[in-house]
Motif scaffolding. Structure first.
Motif, PDB file in Angstrom:
ATOM      1  N   LEU A  77       0.807  -1.239  -0.004  1.00 33.77           N
ATOM      2  CA  LEU A  77      -0.065  -0.091  -0.175  1.00 33.77           C
ATOM      3  C   LEU A  77       0.834   1.446   0.091  1.00 33.77           C
ATOM      4  O   LEU A  77       0.751   2.253  -0.689  1.00 33.77           O
ATOM      5  CB  LEU A  77      -1.017   0.205   1.116  1.00 33.77           C
ATOM      6  CG  LEU A  77      -2.378  -0.608   1.077  1.00 33.77           C
ATOM      7  CD1 LEU A  77      -2.281  -1.986   0.358  1.00 33.77           C
ATOM      8  CD2 LEU A  77      -3.225  -0.570   2.278  1.00 33.77           C
ATOM      9  N   LEU A  78       1.927   1.438   0.682  1.00 32.18           N
ATOM     10  CA  LEU A  78       2.721   2.655   1.000  1.00 32.18           C
ATOM     11  C   LEU A  78       3.384   2.719  -0.166  1.00 32.18           C
ATOM     12  O   LEU A  78       3.521   4.008  -0.839  1.00 32.18           O
ATOM     13  CB  LEU A  78       3.675   2.267   2.116  1.00 32.18           C
ATOM     14  CG  LEU A  78       4.679   3.292   2.569  1.00 32.18           C
ATOM     15  CD1 LEU A  78       3.559   4.501   3.042  1.00 32.18           C
ATOM     16  CD2 LEU A  78       5.577   3.032   3.657  1.00 32.18           C
ATOM     17  N   LYS A 135       2.566   2.066  -3.128  1.00 30.63           N
ATOM     18  CA  LYS A 135       1.380   2.696  -4.328  1.00 30.63           C
ATOM     19  C   LYS A 135       1.246   4.333  -3.978  1.00 30.63           C
ATOM     20  O   LYS A 135       1.298   5.285  -4.975  1.00 30.63           O
ATOM     21  CB  LYS A 135       0.139   1.883  -4.146  1.00 30.63           C
ATOM     22  CG  LYS A 135       0.289   0.454  -4.749  1.00 30.63           C
ATOM     23  CD  LYS A 135      -1.073  -0.184  -4.470  1.00 30.63           C
ATOM     24  CE  LYS A 135      -0.925  -1.925  -4.242  1.00 30.63           C
ATOM     25  NZ  LYS A 135       0.333  -2.488  -5.312  1.00 30.63           N
ATOM     26  N   GLY A 136       1.158   4.350  -2.675  1.00 28.45           N
ATOM     27  CA  GLY A 136       0.552   5.870  -2.331  1.00 28.45           C
ATOM     28  C   GLY A 136       1.678   6.734  -2.510  1.00 28.45           C
ATOM     29  O   GLY A 136       1.827   7.889  -3.184  1.00 28.45           O
ATOM     30  N   ALA A 176       2.475   7.345  -6.516  1.00 28.46           N
ATOM     31  CA  ALA A 176       1.381   7.758  -7.025  1.00 28.46           C
ATOM     32  C   ALA A 176       1.045   6.764  -8.069  1.00 28.46           C
ATOM     33  O   ALA A 176       0.617   7.345  -9.043  1.00 28.46           O
ATOM     34  CB  ALA A 176       1.477   9.153  -7.283  1.00 28.46           C
ATOM     35  N   ASP A 177       1.280   5.606  -7.833  1.00 34.06           N
ATOM     36  CA  ASP A 177       1.150   4.545  -8.981  1.00 34.06           C
ATOM     37  C   ASP A 177       0.511   3.402  -8.428  1.00 34.06           C
ATOM     38  O   ASP A 177       1.086   2.551  -7.681  1.00 34.06           O
ATOM     39  CB  ASP A 177       2.326   4.188  -9.596  1.00 34.06           C
ATOM     40  CG  ASP A 177       2.266   3.250 -10.827  1.00 34.06           C
ATOM     41  OD1 ASP A 177       1.039   2.798 -10.866  1.00 34.06           O
ATOM     42  OD2 ASP A 177       3.230   3.151 -11.398  1.00 34.06           O
ATOM     43  N   PRO A 178      -0.633   2.996  -8.544  1.00 35.11           N
ATOM     44  CA  PRO A 178      -1.594   2.008  -7.832  1.00 35.11           C
ATOM     45  C   PRO A 178      -0.899   0.443  -8.461  1.00 35.11           C
ATOM     46  O   PRO A 178      -1.313  -0.732  -7.982  1.00 35.11           O
ATOM     47  CB  PRO A 178      -2.859   2.109  -8.065  1.00 35.11           C
ATOM     48  CG  PRO A 178      -2.961   2.820  -9.459  1.00 35.11           C
ATOM     49  CD  PRO A 178      -1.780   3.659  -9.354  1.00 35.11           C
ATOM     50  N   THR A 179      -0.312   0.570  -9.426  1.00 43.68           N
ATOM     51  CA  THR A 179       0.314  -0.931 -10.230  1.00 43.68           C
ATOM     52  C   THR A 179       1.738  -1.009  -9.503  1.00 43.68           C
ATOM     53  O   THR A 179       2.160  -2.269  -9.720  1.00 43.68           O
ATOM     54  CB  THR A 179       0.290  -0.603 -11.634  1.00 43.68           C
ATOM     55  OG1 THR A 179       1.413   0.146 -12.033  1.00 43.68           O
ATOM     56  CG2 THR A 179      -0.837  -0.112 -12.177  1.00 43.68           C
ATOM     57  N   ALA A 231      -4.682   0.855 -12.080  1.00 40.35           N
ATOM     58  CA  ALA A 231      -4.942   2.417 -11.954  1.00 40.35           C
ATOM     59  C   ALA A 231      -6.498   2.708 -11.740  1.00 40.35           C
ATOM     60  O   ALA A 231      -7.408   1.705 -12.190  1.00 40.35           O
ATOM     61  CB  ALA A 231      -4.566   2.805 -13.315  1.00 40.35           C
ATOM     62  N   ASN A 270      -6.590   5.225   0.303  1.00 38.65           N
ATOM     63  CA  ASN A 270      -5.980   6.265  -0.335  1.00 38.65           C
ATOM     64  C   ASN A 270      -4.857   5.964  -0.883  1.00 38.65           C
ATOM     65  O   ASN A 270      -4.023   5.975  -1.903  1.00 38.65           O
ATOM     66  CB  ASN A 270      -5.483   7.361   0.930  1.00 38.65           C
ATOM     67  CG  ASN A 270      -6.859   8.071   1.320  1.00 38.65           C
ATOM     68  OD1 ASN A 270      -7.170   8.944   2.032  1.00 38.65           O
ATOM     69  ND2 ASN A 270      -8.050   8.100   0.503  1.00 38.65           N
ATOM     70  N   LEU A 271      -3.905   4.925  -0.123  1.00 37.74           N
ATOM     71  CA  LEU A 271      -2.795   4.292  -0.532  1.00 37.74           C
ATOM     72  C   LEU A 271      -2.983   3.486  -1.609  1.00 37.74           C
ATOM     73  O   LEU A 271      -2.286   3.632  -2.651  1.00 37.74           O
ATOM     74  CB  LEU A 271      -1.775   3.889   0.621  1.00 37.74           C
ATOM     75  CG  LEU A 271      -1.445   4.510   1.770  1.00 37.74           C
ATOM     76  CD1 LEU A 271      -0.852   3.643   2.918  1.00 37.74           C
ATOM     77  CD2 LEU A 271      -0.419   5.669   1.389  1.00 37.74           C
ATOM     78  N   LYS A 272      -3.984   2.471  -1.661  1.00 37.36           N
ATOM     79  CA  LYS A 272      -4.192   1.495  -2.539  1.00 37.36           C
ATOM     80  C   LYS A 272      -4.460   2.186  -3.819  1.00 37.36           C
ATOM     81  O   LYS A 272      -3.919   1.439  -4.802  1.00 37.36           O
ATOM     82  CB  LYS A 272      -5.296   0.605  -1.894  1.00 37.36           C
ATOM     83  CG  LYS A 272      -5.378  -0.753  -2.834  1.00 37.36           C
ATOM     84  CD  LYS A 272      -5.718  -2.039  -1.905  1.00 37.36           C
ATOM     85  CE  LYS A 272      -5.762  -3.169  -2.765  1.00 37.36           C
ATOM     86  NZ  LYS A 272      -6.659  -3.329  -3.950  1.00 37.36           N
ATOM     87  N   LEU A 273      -5.330   3.033  -3.713  1.00 35.66           N
ATOM     88  CA  LEU A 273      -5.839   3.412  -5.085  1.00 35.66           C
ATOM     89  C   LEU A 273      -4.655   4.743  -5.674  1.00 35.66           C
ATOM     90  O   LEU A 273      -4.878   5.434  -6.596  1.00 35.66           O
ATOM     91  CB  LEU A 273      -7.091   3.937  -5.145  1.00 35.66           C
ATOM     92  CG  LEU A 273      -8.365   3.214  -4.673  1.00 35.66           C
ATOM     93  CD1 LEU A 273      -9.783   3.704  -4.750  1.00 35.66           C
ATOM     94  CD2 LEU A 273      -8.228   2.091  -5.916  1.00 35.66           C
ATOM     95  N   ALA A 274      -3.648   4.788  -4.672  1.00 35.41           N
ATOM     96  CA  ALA A 274      -2.645   5.849  -4.962  1.00 35.41           C
ATOM     97  C   ALA A 274      -3.302   6.930  -5.294  1.00 35.41           C
ATOM     98  O   ALA A 274      -3.038   7.981  -5.840  1.00 35.41           O
ATOM     99  CB  ALA A 274      -1.992   5.624  -6.243  1.00 35.41           C
ATOM    100  N   GLY A 310      -3.117   9.563  -2.806  1.00 39.87           N
ATOM    101  CA  GLY A 310      -2.161  10.539  -2.164  1.00 39.87           C
ATOM    102  C   GLY A 310      -2.192  10.101  -0.513  1.00 39.87           C
ATOM    103  O   GLY A 310      -2.732   9.259  -0.387  1.00 39.87           O
TER     104      GLY A 310
END
Lengths: 442, 442
Positions: free
Chosen positions: A330-331, A333-334, A337-340, B90, B286-290, B292
Motif C-alpha cells: 500500500l505504502l 502505491k501511495g 502515486a502509482d497503484p500498479t 489504476a 488512499n494508499l491502495k488507489l494511489a 495520495g
C-alpha cells in the motif's frame, strides 16, 4: 516425480491452493506437497497424489492456501519484552530514555532466551518460519529458536558500546564467532556478521570485519541509511555517506543486507544493484519512528533485491509479516502515486524467496519446489472476512492477516497445528513475559 | 450512582481495563460498566460494583480492554462482494473495467442485502458497532444492519448516473427519503444525505440538496478532494475547486463529512475548521488507489474533526478499523517526519467519539459514559503476540488486531460472544458469498 519412496516414508499436505512463489504468480488449485525427510519431493495435483501415494499420511486443508514459510529479514527478537514500552516519542528520547536504560540494566542471556522464545511463538503463529536476528547474546537467541523449532540467521553483533554481553568490538566479534562454532552443526541455524550501524561502529572495526569476511564470506547484516541524521553524522565525522564509507572497506558486495535503506540516492541505488546487494525493507518501523518513506519499488525496478523485515517489537509493535506485506504494497502505491507498483505477487516474493536470497539460502528455502526444505505456511482463506475469494494471492496480501495462519512446518516438522504451537507452552511464555515486565518496570 | 435499579434489571461487564475514551487517555483498571435498557448507567471499580450489585448478572473479562464500539465513518458495505476482484490497477481501469460493469449488471436489493450482511459480520467480529454507508438500495442495507443488530447511518445516495436502483438524481433522492420515512422509528438507524462526489453530481442537484437540507439538516456524506484529477476536473468544468463549489451551494457547514480530503490546501483546512466540518480519513484506500497521502494530524491540529473509515472492501480490502487505526497513526508519523503526531489515544478518538461527532451522534455513542448507549467492544490483550502489555492504549493501536476482539455489544445487546456472532449464521453468509461470486464471475 516417479515413485521412489514407500508411502510410509512420506507425508502429503493437500491444500485448496498451493502458491509455490516460483514460478511467479502461479496458483495451483487443489495440489499436494509431498514431503520426506524434511524436504519437498514433489508438488502435484491432489488427484494424482492420491493415486500415487494411497497409503501416505495426509493433512487435508481444502480452505487453505499453502505458501512458503515467511522470512523476517530483520528483527531484534528479544526486544518483544519491551513491546509498547514507549511509543509516540522522538527516536532519541525513545532510545536514550527508555530502551537503552532497560538494556543496560537487564539484558542477559536469560533475557534474550526468554524474549526470543516469546518472539518465536509470535512469529510461528503468524506464519514466519525463519528470522534474521540482531541482538546481544546471539547464542541464547539461537538456542531459543532451536527450542521453538524455528529457522534463524543469527547476527554476530558488533558495536563499540560495551554491554553486559561484551566489553568492546573485538570481544563482540570473538563471542559471536565462538557461538557460531558451537552451533555450526545445527541445520536450522546460520550466521551473519552484524555490525550494528555505521554510527556505532568504528573504522578500525569495519577494517577488522572486512579482513574477517575474506575468510568467513557471511551475509553482512547492518542498519544503513535509516535516517537523515545518520547520513549527516557520517558526512560530518567521516566525510562520506555511510554506504560510501562501507564501500571504502570493501563491504559493499553480494553479502550486504542493508536494513532500512530509506534514504538512498539514484546513484546509490545503482551501486546496490551493480554489487548484488540486498535491502531489508521495514515499513512499519520506518513510519513509526518517522525515519521516512523508503522506495522499495524503485529499488526493485533498478535490480536491487528487497526483502521485508518487522524490525524489533519495540518499534513496530508486531513481528507480523502479513502486516508488513500489506503495508509495503500500500505504502509504495501511495508514495509513488502509482497503484500498479508492488503488486501482490511481488510482495509475497519479498517475504519469501527474496529474503532467502538475501540470506544466501535461496537454494534451501523461500519457495515450494522439489529439493527445498519443507518450510511452509497454511493460510485459511475461508473466514467470513475473506469472502468471497476471487484471487488467493490478492487475499494473502490485502485481506488476510496472521490470524488466518492455521498450520506451519519448519524443515518438515509441524510446529503450528490448527493454530496451536506444538513445541512451546504459551502459559509458560506468558509467565516469563510477566516476570520480565515486572523487572523492566521496577 | 446511587442504586436506583434492582439487580435484576441491570447487567455488569467487568474488564481488566475500561478505556472510556473520555476523559482523554483514561485507563480504568479492573472496572465495571453497568448496563440497563441498552444504556450505560455507571462505570465504577469492580470491587465497588460487586458490593453494590451482588446479584446482577456479570460477564468477567479479566484479560480484556473494554472500549467504545468502533465507528466506521465511511464504507460501501455491500461492495464486500467485490473484495479483491481487481487489485494493483489504476483507478479508472479498476472502476471502468471491473467495478462499474459488475454494478451495472448485478446490483439489486438482494445484492445489497447479502453484501451488507456479510460486511456486518466482518465489521462486528472486528469490533465495529456502527458504520456510515453509501451505496445503492440503502433500505436493503438498513434491513441487513437491523438483522445483524448493528448500528448504521445510511446514505440517501444521489448520483446523476442511472442504475437499476434509480433513474436520475431526483429519483435517487425520492427513493432515499422514502426509505428514511419507512425506517424512521428504528433506534439503531440514522440517515445522511449522500451526494456521491462533486464529479458525479450536477449543480442543479446540489442546489436541490441545499434546499432540502434547510428542512432535513442531516449530515452530508460525500467523497471530497480524493484525487488531484477530481480537483482539476472541477476547476476545468466549474472554475472552482470542489470544496469551493460545495460552499457556493451553502453546503460547507457542521453537517459536512468530507470523505478522504487528501488534497487540502492550508486555506481549505482553515475553512473546514471554521465551519465545523468533519473529515473521514481512509488511509488504506488512499494508499491502495494511489490517491495520495492525507494529512489528518495537520487537520486535527487546525481544529478539524477527523474520523476513520475503511472505504469499501473493493479498495481496501478489509473493513477493519484496527488496521485503519494503526495505519493512520504510522502513516502520519512517517509522512510528517514526526513520531509524536497522532499518538495512540488520538487515533482511538478518531475511531470512536470523533466519528460519533461527525454523525451528529456524540450524545448517544462514541464513549463509555453514563447515559450513552452500550455500544462496546472487548479486546483480549493476553494473547502471546501482545505480551507483555505495559500500556493497553498503545497495544490497541500498535499491536492488537481485530482478531483479538472477543465480545461486542450494540445498544446493550451482545452481538459477538467469545468471537462468535450471536445473530448471523456464518455458514449461510458463506453460501451467499459463493452465490454472488459465481454470478459476478460469470
Amino acid at each position: 516425480m516417479e515413485k521412489l519412496l514407500p508411502d510410509s516414508a512420506i507425508s502429503l499436505v493437500e491444500a485448496g491452493w498451493v502458491i509455490p512463489v516460483t514460478p511467479a504468480g502461479a496458483i495451483l488449485k487443489e495440489h499436494v506437497v509431498v514431503i520426506s525427510g524434511g524436504v519437498i519431493r514433489d508438488v502435484l495435483p491432489a488427484r494424482l497424489a492420491r493415486e500415487r501415494y494411497p497409503e501416505a499420511p495426509r493433512i487435508e486443508l481444502p480452505g487453505q492456501a499453502l505458501i512458503p514459510g515467511l522470512i523476517n529479514l530483520h528483527t531484534h527478537a528479544a526486544m518483544v519484552l519491551m513491546r509498547g514500552l514507549a511509543d509516540d516519542r522522538a527516536l532519541m528520547d525513545w532510545l536514550q530514555n527508555h530502551i537503552w536504560p532497560v538494556e543496560t540494566r537487564l539484558v542477559s542471556s536469560e533475557f534474550v532466551r526468554d524474549g526470543t522464545l516469546l518472539a518465536c511463538a509470535e512469529m510461528l503463529r503468524g506464519g514466519v518460519t525463519c528470522f534474521n536476528d540482531m541482538y546481544f547474546y546471539p547464542e541464547a537467541a539461537a538456542r531459543a529458536a532451536l527450542a521453538a523449532g524455528m529457522r534463524a540467521a543469527l547476527g554476530i553483533i558488533v558495536i563499540e558500546m560495551p554491554s553486559a554481553y561484551a566489553a568492546d568490538a573485538q570481544d563482540y566479534l570473538s563471542k559471536g564467532l565462538t557461538a557460531r562454532d558451537a552451533l555450526k552443526n545445527e541445520p536450522l541455524l546460520s550466521f551473519c556478521i552484524a555490525p550494528h550501524a555505521p554510527y556505532t561502529v568504528s573504522d578500525k572495526t569495519f577494517d577488522r570485519i572486512a579482513m574477517l569476511q575474506g575468510v568467513l564470506d557471511l551475509p553482512l547484516h547492518i542498519h544503513l541509511h535509516e535516517t537523515r541524521e545518520e547520513i549527516e553524522t557520517s558526512l560530518a565525522r567521516h566525510g562520506a555517506r555511510p554506504l560510501a564509507r562501507l564501500q571504502s572497506f570493501g563491504l559493499v558486495d553480494a553479502n550486504l543486507i542493508a536494513v532500512h535503506a530509506v534514504h538512498v540516492t539514484e546513484q546509490e541505488a545503482v551501486l546496490l544493484a551493480e554489487k548484488g546487494c540486498h535491502v531489508a525493507h521495514c515499513p512499519s518501523s520506518n513510519l513509526k519512528l518517522a525515519s521516512g518513506i523508503a522506495a522499495p519499488a524503485q529499488l526493485l525496478k533498478g535490480g536491487v533485491n528487497v526483502g521485508l523485515g518487522s524490525d524489533g517489537a519495540a518499534s513496530n509493535n508486531r513481528l507480523d509479516l502479513f502486516t508488513e506485506m500489506r503495508l509495503a504494497a500500500l505504502l509504495a502505491k501511495g508514495a509513488e502515486a502509482d497503484p500498479t507498483v508492488l503488486p501482490a505477487h511481488t510482495v509475497l516474493e519479498m517475504a519469501t524467496v527474496r529474503a532467502a536470497r538475501a540470506l544466501g539460502m535461496e537454494h534451501r528455502i523461500g519457495t515450494l519446489e522439489p529439493g527445498k526444505s519443507a518450510d511452509m505456511t497454511a493460510v485459511n482463506l475461508s473466514a467470513p472476512e475473506l469472502l468471497p475469494c476471487y484471487d488467493p494471492l490478492s487475499h494473502l496480501i490485502y485481506a488476510a492477516g496472521r490470524e488466518h495462519v492455521t498450520h506451519v512446518w519448519v524443515n518438515g516438522e509441524l510446529v503450528v497445528d490448527d493454530g496451536q504451537l506444538t513445541r512451546l507452552d504459551t502459559r509458560q511464555l506468558a509467565a516469563k513475559a510477566a516476570h520480565w515486565k515486572d523487572r523492566i518496570r521496577s
